[in-house]
Design a protein around this motif. Sequence first.
Motif, PDB file in Angstrom:
ATOM      1  N   TYR A   1       1.327  -6.067  -6.168  1.00  0.00           N
ATOM      2  CA  TYR A   1       1.941  -5.670  -4.903  1.00  0.00           C
ATOM      3  C   TYR A   1       2.598  -4.293  -5.020  1.00  0.00           C
ATOM      4  O   TYR A   1       2.517  -3.479  -4.107  1.00  0.00           O
ATOM      5  CB  TYR A   1       2.964  -6.730  -4.481  1.00  0.00           C
ATOM      6  N   ARG A   2       3.248  -4.052  -6.147  1.00  0.00           N
ATOM      7  CA  ARG A   2       3.870  -2.734  -6.347  1.00  0.00           C
ATOM      8  C   ARG A   2       2.793  -1.643  -6.417  1.00  0.00           C
ATOM      9  O   ARG A   2       2.993  -0.527  -5.919  1.00  0.00           O
ATOM     10  CB  ARG A   2       4.707  -2.743  -7.619  1.00  0.00           C
TER      11      ARG A   2
ATOM     12  N   PHE B   1       8.713  -0.867   3.472  1.00  0.00           N
ATOM     13  CA  PHE B   1       8.183   0.491   3.480  1.00  0.00           C
ATOM     14  C   PHE B   1       6.760   0.504   4.074  1.00  0.00           C
ATOM     15  O   PHE B   1       6.410   1.314   4.913  1.00  0.00           O
ATOM     16  CB  PHE B   1       8.146   1.065   2.062  1.00  0.00           C
ATOM     17  N   ILE B   2       5.927  -0.458   3.613  1.00  0.00           N
ATOM     18  CA  ILE B   2       4.543  -0.488   4.089  1.00  0.00           C
ATOM     19  C   ILE B   2       4.510  -0.788   5.587  1.00  0.00           C
ATOM     20  O   ILE B   2       3.776  -0.176   6.337  1.00  0.00           O
ATOM     21  CB  ILE B   2       3.719  -1.530   3.293  1.00  0.00           C
TER      22      ILE B   2
ATOM     23  N   ALA C   1       0.775  -9.388   1.732  1.00  0.00           N
ATOM     24  CA  ALA C   1       0.733  -8.189   2.574  1.00  0.00           C
ATOM     25  C   ALA C   1       0.434  -8.551   4.024  1.00  0.00           C
ATOM     26  O   ALA C   1       0.942  -7.915   4.955  1.00  0.00           O
ATOM     27  CB  ALA C   1      -0.321  -7.226   2.044  1.00  0.00           C
TER      28      ALA C   1
ATOM     29  N   ASP D   1       9.736  -2.779  -0.864  1.00  0.00           N
ATOM     30  CA  ASP D   1       8.390  -2.237  -0.865  1.00  0.00           C
ATOM     31  C   ASP D   1       7.634  -2.688   0.378  1.00  0.00           C
ATOM     32  O   ASP D   1       6.891  -1.921   0.984  1.00  0.00           O
ATOM     33  CB  ASP D   1       7.625  -2.688  -2.124  1.00  0.00           C
ATOM     34  N   HIS D   2       7.811  -3.943   0.735  1.00  0.00           N
ATOM     35  CA  HIS D   2       7.064  -4.470   1.892  1.00  0.00           C
ATOM     36  C   HIS D   2       7.538  -3.783   3.169  1.00  0.00           C
ATOM     37  O   HIS D   2       6.724  -3.405   4.011  1.00  0.00           O
ATOM     38  CB  HIS D   2       7.251  -5.984   2.012  1.00  0.00           C
TER      39      HIS D   2
ATOM     40  N   SER E   1      -6.863  -0.346  -5.249  1.00  0.00           N
ATOM     41  CA  SER E   1      -5.615  -0.522  -5.993  1.00  0.00           C
ATOM     42  C   SER E   1      -5.769  -1.634  -7.017  1.00  0.00           C
ATOM     43  O   SER E   1      -6.469  -2.623  -6.783  1.00  0.00           O
ATOM     44  CB  SER E   1      -4.490  -0.852  -5.009  1.00  0.00           C
TER      45      SER E   1
ATOM     46  N   ALA F   1       1.782  -0.911  -2.943  1.00  0.00           N
ATOM     47  CA  ALA F   1       2.774  -0.079  -2.250  1.00  0.00           C
ATOM     48  C   ALA F   1       2.613   1.392  -2.637  1.00  0.00           C
ATOM     49  O   ALA F   1       2.703   2.289  -1.789  1.00  0.00           O
ATOM     50  CB  ALA F   1       4.183  -0.565  -2.586  1.00  0.00           C
TER      51      ALA F   1
ATOM     52  N   THR G   1      -1.544 -11.324  -3.483  1.00  0.00           N
ATOM     53  CA  THR G   1      -0.996 -10.056  -2.982  1.00  0.00           C
ATOM     54  C   THR G   1      -1.501  -9.776  -1.570  1.00  0.00           C
ATOM     55  O   THR G   1      -0.742  -9.332  -0.703  1.00  0.00           O
ATOM     56  CB  THR G   1      -1.391  -8.909  -3.929  1.00  0.00           C
TER      57      THR G   1
ATOM     58  N   SER H   1      -0.389   2.749  -0.938  1.00  0.00           N
ATOM     59  CA  SER H   1      -0.107   2.937   0.493  1.00  0.00           C
ATOM     60  C   SER H   1       0.627   4.246   0.741  1.00  0.00           C
ATOM     61  O   SER H   1       0.328   4.974   1.694  1.00  0.00           O
ATOM     62  CB  SER H   1       0.728   1.772   1.031  1.00  0.00           C
ATOM     63  N   ALA H   2       1.600   4.545  -0.123  1.00  0.00           N
ATOM     64  CA  ALA H   2       2.353   5.807   0.022  1.00  0.00           C
ATOM     65  C   ALA H   2       1.414   7.004  -0.105  1.00  0.00           C
ATOM     66  O   ALA H   2       1.509   7.980   0.644  1.00  0.00           O
ATOM     67  CB  ALA H   2       3.458   5.877  -1.028  1.00  0.00           C
TER      68      ALA H   2
END
Length: 445
Positions: free
Chosen positions: A385-386, A444-445, A426, A441-442, A340, A389, A422, A392-393
Amino acid sequence: MAHEYFALQKQGTWSLIPPPPNASIIGCKWTYRTKLHSDGSIARFKARLVALGNRQEYGIDYEETFSPVAKLPTIRILFTVALYHGWQVQQLDVEKAFLHGNLSETVYMSQPKGFEDSSHPTHVCRLHKAIYGLKQSPRQWYNTFTTHLISLGFSHSKSDSSLLIRKQPSSTIFLLIYVDDILITGNNSSAIFDLLQKLNQTFAMKHLGTAHSFLGINITTKPNQYFLSQPQYAKSILQQAGMSSSNSLANPNCTKLPQQFGNDPILSDPQNYRKITGSLLYLTITRPDISYSVNILSQHMHNPMPEHIYLLKRLLRYISGTQYFGIPITKHNLSLTSFSDADWAGDPLSRKSTSGFCSFLDTTLISWRVKKQHTVARSSTESEYRALAAASADLIWLRRILADFQVPLDKPTDLYCDNTSTIALANNPVYHARTKHIEIDHRFI
């Protein structure tokens, strides 16, 4: 045209009736196309009768129209898994696929030109089958075909509706649908042959042998390797832009624009700019190296400026020298990793960042994305970070689809990032004034 017409009659596509009073009657037209082999030679000349679906009215002539098609990463994963296990990937094509779908709505169509019934010239066609051109045709075909497959013991993948799986004690078969193009593979060749025989009894299937050309993608088979490329498609884009014999460049983009821009008679036309840039989007299926450049060009479709035309010309010159580039799929283990990154405030006008990630099955690239972030990031940590995320999705979905392909995922997936702040954020869910707005976002992860 006669061959097409008699095929429609044989299928019982319509019945002739007197025109009902106050009924909506749509028209039809003939379309012609020269079908080519993957090497550019002529395969056959094809005529098709198409209903004028643009005359249909919602709620009268059709209801639902959505039809799933295979996701592109699923196609790459299918080839990677098949190569790993040493399975052959067979390709099927369904002749007159849409005509197998039964219509649930009442649709009237005028008789085809040149083939009007001499005894009933004023009659209209009451359609029984989902003829090409109707808005609901792809959905009706998909429903008809998948219902038949489920009756043969298949089940849908929960991650990709176009992937159907049949697990039996002696065999496992994977079947992938993209409208009327089908890929099939599995661990039992005789079971696949029996399945093809059963499908051919219901649908007019054309067995094209091992996969060699799918959705315009050339599939070159080598020992322990596949190679996916689109040289003919790249060549057609260059011809469209009048740049078939242009000098090539080594880089698809540039870091510094010139002071003055030359005029290009073809690319300067906004309509041609949109047409060529839209065509390039499809080329990114096998060309991740141009994804970022195409992403930049796509953001200015509505009003291309001289600098965007200059960038488009540079990209086409790069493609001119790299027409035969593509994606190699090699035989290694099936360990999943992802990388990423983000370009913080890279857009000079909006100051939004661009997210980018790519995922590999060992050395085979199976998924990637370049996308401008929706909001302005207030720090490089936030932009990275975005992007993390978003990666990760995608990884969660990849792990699910790999589980459907029976790839063992007994270890966590490594996700690499080059921003220490970052990574710290995380690892340690600590929120303060500078990071609480990205808490969603966090979580969600």
